[in-house]
Design a protein around this motif. Structure first.
Motif, PDB file in Angstrom:
ATOM      1  N   ILE A 115      71.997  51.228-114.871  1.00 47.04           N
ATOM      2  CA  ILE A 115      72.074  50.657-113.523  1.00 47.04           C
ATOM      3  C   ILE A 115      73.525  50.479-113.106  1.00 47.04           C
ATOM      4  O   ILE A 115      73.922  50.809-111.981  1.00 47.04           O
ATOM      5  CB  ILE A 115      71.351  49.285-113.483  1.00 47.04           C
ATOM      6  CG1 ILE A 115      69.857  49.469-113.642  1.00 47.04           C
ATOM      7  CG2 ILE A 115      71.686  48.514-112.236  1.00 47.04           C
ATOM      8  CD1 ILE A 115      69.138  49.800-112.383  1.00 47.04           C
ATOM      9  N   ILE A 173      69.218  50.525-120.176  1.00 46.55           N
ATOM     10  CA  ILE A 173      68.832  50.495-118.766  1.00 46.55           C
ATOM     11  C   ILE A 173      69.873  49.734-117.952  1.00 46.55           C
ATOM     12  O   ILE A 173      70.279  50.167-116.871  1.00 46.55           O
ATOM     13  CB  ILE A 173      67.438  49.865-118.615  1.00 46.55           C
ATOM     14  CG1 ILE A 173      66.387  50.790-119.229  1.00 46.55           C
ATOM     15  CG2 ILE A 173      67.111  49.599-117.154  1.00 46.55           C
ATOM     16  CD1 ILE A 173      65.000  50.226-119.245  1.00 46.55           C
ATOM     17  N   VAL A 174      70.335  48.609-118.506  1.00 41.63           N
ATOM     18  CA  VAL A 174      71.333  47.818-117.782  1.00 41.63           C
ATOM     19  C   VAL A 174      72.594  48.637-117.572  1.00 41.63           C
ATOM     20  O   VAL A 174      73.156  48.682-116.463  1.00 41.63           O
ATOM     21  CB  VAL A 174      71.650  46.514-118.558  1.00 41.63           C
ATOM     22  CG1 VAL A 174      72.789  45.774-117.893  1.00 41.63           C
ATOM     23  CG2 VAL A 174      70.432  45.646-118.646  1.00 41.63           C
ATOM     24  N   THR A 223      77.379  55.130-106.646  1.00 42.35           N
ATOM     25  CA  THR A 223      77.155  54.920-105.211  1.00 42.35           C
ATOM     26  C   THR A 223      78.413  54.368-104.545  1.00 42.35           C
ATOM     27  O   THR A 223      78.721  54.736-103.417  1.00 42.35           O
ATOM     28  CB  THR A 223      76.002  53.942-104.964  1.00 42.35           C
ATOM     29  OG1 THR A 223      76.256  52.758-105.689  1.00 42.35           O
ATOM     30  CG2 THR A 223      74.679  54.510-105.375  1.00 42.35           C
ATOM     31  N   ASN A 224      79.149  53.503-105.258  1.00 41.54           N
ATOM     32  CA  ASN A 224      80.354  52.943-104.645  1.00 41.54           C
ATOM     33  C   ASN A 224      81.395  54.030-104.394  1.00 41.54           C
ATOM     34  O   ASN A 224      82.040  54.041-103.338  1.00 41.54           O
ATOM     35  CB  ASN A 224      80.933  51.846-105.523  1.00 41.54           C
ATOM     36  CG  ASN A 224      80.046  50.625-105.513  1.00 41.54           C
ATOM     37  OD1 ASN A 224      79.334  50.391-104.538  1.00 41.54           O
ATOM     38  ND2 ASN A 224      80.054  49.869-106.580  1.00 41.54           N
ATOM     39  N   LEU A 240      68.624  55.316-117.635  1.00 40.32           N
ATOM     40  CA  LEU A 240      67.484  54.574-117.053  1.00 40.32           C
ATOM     41  C   LEU A 240      66.168  54.990-117.678  1.00 40.32           C
ATOM     42  O   LEU A 240      65.218  54.216-117.733  1.00 40.32           O
ATOM     43  CB  LEU A 240      67.403  54.856-115.554  1.00 40.32           C
ATOM     44  CG  LEU A 240      68.102  53.902-114.619  1.00 40.32           C
ATOM     45  CD1 LEU A 240      67.829  54.327-113.198  1.00 40.32           C
ATOM     46  CD2 LEU A 240      67.633  52.498-114.840  1.00 40.32           C
ATOM     47  N   ILE A 285      72.110  52.806-100.717  1.00 38.18           N
ATOM     48  CA  ILE A 285      73.555  52.916-100.495  1.00 38.18           C
ATOM     49  C   ILE A 285      73.945  54.378-100.380  1.00 38.18           C
ATOM     50  O   ILE A 285      74.775  54.749 -99.541  1.00 38.18           O
ATOM     51  CB  ILE A 285      74.349  52.257-101.637  1.00 38.18           C
ATOM     52  CG1 ILE A 285      73.942  50.801-101.791  1.00 38.18           C
ATOM     53  CG2 ILE A 285      75.841  52.318-101.345  1.00 38.18           C
ATOM     54  CD1 ILE A 285      74.732  50.079-102.824  1.00 38.18           C
ATOM     55  N   THR A 286      73.342  55.220-101.218  1.00 37.76           N
ATOM     56  CA  THR A 286      73.637  56.650-101.134  1.00 37.76           C
ATOM     57  C   THR A 286      73.319  57.165 -99.735  1.00 37.76           C
ATOM     58  O   THR A 286      74.139  57.862 -99.117  1.00 37.76           O
ATOM     59  CB  THR A 286      72.780  57.416-102.160  1.00 37.76           C
ATOM     60  OG1 THR A 286      72.896  56.753-103.419  1.00 37.76           O
ATOM     61  CG2 THR A 286      73.231  58.841-102.291  1.00 37.76           C
ATOM     62  N   ILE A 316      75.037  53.916-112.202  1.00 36.97           N
ATOM     63  CA  ILE A 316      74.567  54.391-110.896  1.00 36.97           C
ATOM     64  C   ILE A 316      75.234  53.598-109.780  1.00 36.97           C
ATOM     65  O   ILE A 316      75.639  54.144-108.751  1.00 36.97           O
ATOM     66  CB  ILE A 316      73.033  54.300-110.808  1.00 36.97           C
ATOM     67  CG1 ILE A 316      72.415  55.360-111.707  1.00 36.97           C
ATOM     68  CG2 ILE A 316      72.552  54.500-109.381  1.00 36.97           C
ATOM     69  CD1 ILE A 316      70.936  55.500-111.576  1.00 36.97           C
ATOM     70  N   LEU A 342      66.369  48.044-108.023  1.00 33.23           N
ATOM     71  CA  LEU A 342      67.788  48.395-108.060  1.00 33.23           C
ATOM     72  C   LEU A 342      67.986  49.894-107.842  1.00 33.23           C
ATOM     73  O   LEU A 342      68.928  50.306-107.160  1.00 33.23           O
ATOM     74  CB  LEU A 342      68.394  47.989-109.399  1.00 33.23           C
ATOM     75  CG  LEU A 342      68.584  46.490-109.558  1.00 33.23           C
ATOM     76  CD1 LEU A 342      69.271  46.184-110.858  1.00 33.23           C
ATOM     77  CD2 LEU A 342      69.397  45.951-108.402  1.00 33.23           C
ATOM     78  N   ALA A 389      70.178  51.542-104.934  1.00 33.21           N
ATOM     79  CA  ALA A 389      71.223  52.548-105.128  1.00 33.21           C
ATOM     80  C   ALA A 389      70.980  53.750-104.219  1.00 33.21           C
ATOM     81  O   ALA A 389      71.909  54.286-103.604  1.00 33.21           O
ATOM     82  CB  ALA A 389      71.270  52.979-106.591  1.00 33.21           C
ATOM     83  N   PHE A 427      76.009  59.420-111.629  1.00 35.84           N
ATOM     84  CA  PHE A 427      74.586  59.399-111.265  1.00 35.84           C
ATOM     85  C   PHE A 427      73.735  59.991-112.386  1.00 35.84           C
ATOM     86  O   PHE A 427      72.720  59.428-112.777  1.00 35.84           O
ATOM     87  CB  PHE A 427      74.348  60.196-109.976  1.00 35.84           C
ATOM     88  CG  PHE A 427      74.347  59.356-108.752  1.00 35.84           C
ATOM     89  CD1 PHE A 427      73.238  58.590-108.437  1.00 35.84           C
ATOM     90  CD2 PHE A 427      75.440  59.324-107.904  1.00 35.84           C
ATOM     91  CE1 PHE A 427      73.232  57.806-107.305  1.00 35.84           C
ATOM     92  CE2 PHE A 427      75.436  58.544-106.779  1.00 35.84           C
ATOM     93  CZ  PHE A 427      74.331  57.783-106.470  1.00 35.84           C
TER      94      PHE A 427
END
Lengths: 144, 499
Positions: free
Chosen positions: A32, A28-29, A39-40, A20, B175-176, A35, B168, B172, A13
């Protein structure tokens, strides 16, 4: 184990957030993407500890890993993948148009900011604006 | 009650999108598919509204799995009202897009992507499950990314980039929030969550409540999170901007209303926070609009302002407040779509959307002036318009709760809105054109017939909204009552499969 995972998610994160905030689209890509991974991992961790694979095999109810967060993470991965692909395509388009991958300022914002300055500044911006408009006029017809 | 109609507003546009891809070489067939699918959605949505009026809540369990385990699709009054409004707007804007013969609206992908957008919007309203809400948002956003950047122009890529990245990041965060919710309650079904969340400690509840406001606030364009909106929306082709302006932010508002009223018990609903955010959003939207010279950008700032009004009504957390919000949202969707369609007509008629460059439209195309005047008065909230009814209800609710500060802000903002509408009127419709390019000749009827027809339809709808304001408001009151007393919703979802 879950401390390690929590730490990994936190690192992803923070790295993603830092990337970002850059002005280069490629960073930036990647940000993303990081991040998204964070989250996964968080989603997977939310199902509690490990266990024997769900659906397959036999055992006590308590022995199985929770299948729901895994299903959610799979869905989230697919979505992140698709959107990242779109972002890359857009970054490429941006490079084609400007030969640079830095996010540009908003023209309209600068015009409004300029309107607070002296008249000659406004005239400059308006002249540039007019040149741009004649460039792009008729774009409804010859676009694509 | 179970109803097989519930998933249809999602299924019809998705199937039609697949068909539209198959018939990608036959443009007329594609258009016919899109039109008939959206007409079908309007029909189904109206049927659902009728069912909901009779049974309060209708639902369908996907695959026959009962609620906490399976995926539920639920329609209550608010969902049904939003479905009817959104499907009508999607249909009208499609008619407008067919009339507008520009390259981007005739793009081969336009119809298919537009249908996916319709499915995503419908799915957000119908789903009874937090993760499916995420999927619905993603479906809607992915479609909107493509529509926004369909032309691939430099300004579209620039504005689109901001929009995609901020969306996006919000996803995120979503989802968090989902992961944390699941970790602490073990469920993501909204009705089930509504029963489990009160068991959490109050600090955790407040945290979730704020996190969800943040997530949906980005999509809705709330005060500190709205910067992407006026940058990206105006760059899209006309009809696309109209549908984004009308619908997408309101889906975010819908999600805030749904989660705040359903999931959280009264002690962790963020009333004060929402009132402050609402006030700031209103003020920033109206003040930002004053500085703009581009018509579409000016209207985009007003989108932000109106979101503030909705959040103000929600922040009161009274039946009167929420009923007023429901009424106001429907009214705003009509008015906002209408104004952007008119902006598209002006752009086409004069070749520019800069207020300082355009002029004298009232003489060259009086019909556009009429089409603009009706929604503009409504946006400003002057008496005979639908906007007056909406704002009156909101401010009345504010007065009833004695929230004087926010009521004052709302009234001042309305005045500022009126001021920027008169700025547009004086700049665009009166005066002489300063543009170097002369007005197109012989188009005094305002533009291609289908575009004028579609815009006329929205005007007619907002006028009939005033005429039927009484029954509409009663419906909104019933919806507000449902939202403040969510036990019927929870029982309908969790109360077994029987009807």
């Amino acid at each position: 184990m879950s401390v390690l995972l929590a730490f990994t998610a936190a690192t992803l994160f923070s790295l993603g957030t830092w990337l970002l905030l850059q002005r280069r689209l490629t960073r930036i890509v990647i940000g993303i993407g990081l991040i998204g991974h964070g989250t996964n991992i968080l989603l997977i961790t939310s199902g509690g500890g490990g266990g024997i694979p769900p659906v397959i095999g036999k055992g006590d109810k308590g022995d199985f890993a929770d299948p729901l967060p895994q299903a959610l993470a799979l869905t989230a991965i697919v979505i992140t993948f698709g959107v990242t692909a779109f972002l890359l395509a857009m970054a490429y388009r941006s490079w084609q148009l400007t030969h640079d991958d830095v996010v540009a300022d908003d023209r309209e914002d600068r015009l409004i900011a300029a309107s607070r300055r002296t008249d000659s500044d406004v005239a400059d911006v308006e002249a540039a604006e007019r040149a741009h408009i004649t460039d792009s006029s008729g774009d409804e017809e010859d676009q694509l | 009650m179970n109803s097989a109609l519930v998933p249809l507003p999602i299924v019809i546009p998705l199937l039609a999108a697949a068909l539209a891809v198959i018939f990608v070489r036959f443009h007329i067939v594609q258009r016919a598919i899109a039109l008939s699918a959206l007409i079908g959605s309007v029909g189904v949505s109206i049927a659902l509204l009728v069912q909901v009026e009779e049974h309060d809540v209708v639902k369908m369990d996907a695959g026959g799995w009962a609620a906490p385990l399976g995926i539920t699709y639920v329609v209550d009054r608010l969902s049904a009202i939003m479905l009817v409004t959104s499907s009508l707007m999607l249909l009208i804007v499609l008619i407008y897009a067919i009339g507008q013969r520009g390259v981007e609206d005739n793009h081969l992908a336009f119809d298919a992507v537009y249908l996916v957008l319709a499915a995503g919007v419908a799915a957000s309203f119908v789903t009874g499950d937090m993760f499916n809400l995420f999927v619905a948002f993603e479906m809607m956003l992915a479609a909107s990314f493509v529509l926004l950047t369909l032309g691939g122009r430099a300004d579209q890529v620039r504005g689109g980039m901001t929009y995609v990245v901020i969306s996006l990041v919000a996803s995120a965060m979503f989802i968090t929030a989902l992961a944390l919710l699941y970790a602490s309650t073990g469920t993501i079904n909204m009705a089930d969550l509504a029963q489990r969340i009160p068991e959490l400690s109050s600090g955790v509840r407040t945290g979730f409540s704020l996190l969800l406001i943040l997530v949906f606030g980005v999509k809705a364009g709330l005060f500190p999170l709205f910067f992407w909106l006026p940058d990206s929306y105006p760059t899209a082709p006309g009809p696309v901007t109209a549908i984004f302006a009308g619908l997408l932010t309101k889906v975010g508002v819908y999600a805030i209303i749904r989660t705040q009223t359903l999931l959280f018990p009264p002690d962790s609903q963020q009333g004060t926070v929402l009132l402050i955010i609402g006030g700031l959003t209103m003020a920033v939207g109206a003040l930002g609009a004053l500085a703009q010279d581009d018509l579409k950008r000016l209207l985009s700032f007003h989108i932000v302002g109106q979101i503030g009004f909705m959040i103000f009504g929600l922040g009161l957390f009274t039946v009167a407040g929420i009923s007023a919000v429901v009424f106001y949202i429907v009214q705003t969707i009509l008015v906002k779509t209408n104004l952007f369609l008119v902006a598209g007509l002006i752009d086409r008629h004069t070749g520019s959307s800069r207020i300082s460059r355009v002029g004298g439209v009232v003489r060259s195309a009086p019909i556009i002036a009429v089409f603009f005047a009706v929604p503009a008065l409504s946006l400003a909230g002057l008496p005979p318009s639908s906007g007056f009814a909406g704002k009156f209800a909101l401010i009345n609710a504010g007065v009833m709760s004695s929230q004087w500060a926010i009521v004052t802000v709302a009234l001042i903002v309305s005045l500022l809105t009126l001021f920027s509408m008169t700025k547009i009127w004086a700049g665009v419709f009166w005066g002489e054109p300063e543009s170097a390019t002369p007005l197109a000749e012989g188009r005094t009827n305002g533009g291609p017939p289908l575009m004028v027809l579609a815009t006329g339809l929205t005007v007619a709808l907002s006028i009939s909204f005033v005429v039927f304001a009484g029954p509409m408001f009663e419906l909104a009151e019933r919806a507000g009552d449902d939202l403040m007393n969510p036990s019927a919703y929870i029982n309908a979802v969790l109360g077994g499969g029987g009807s």
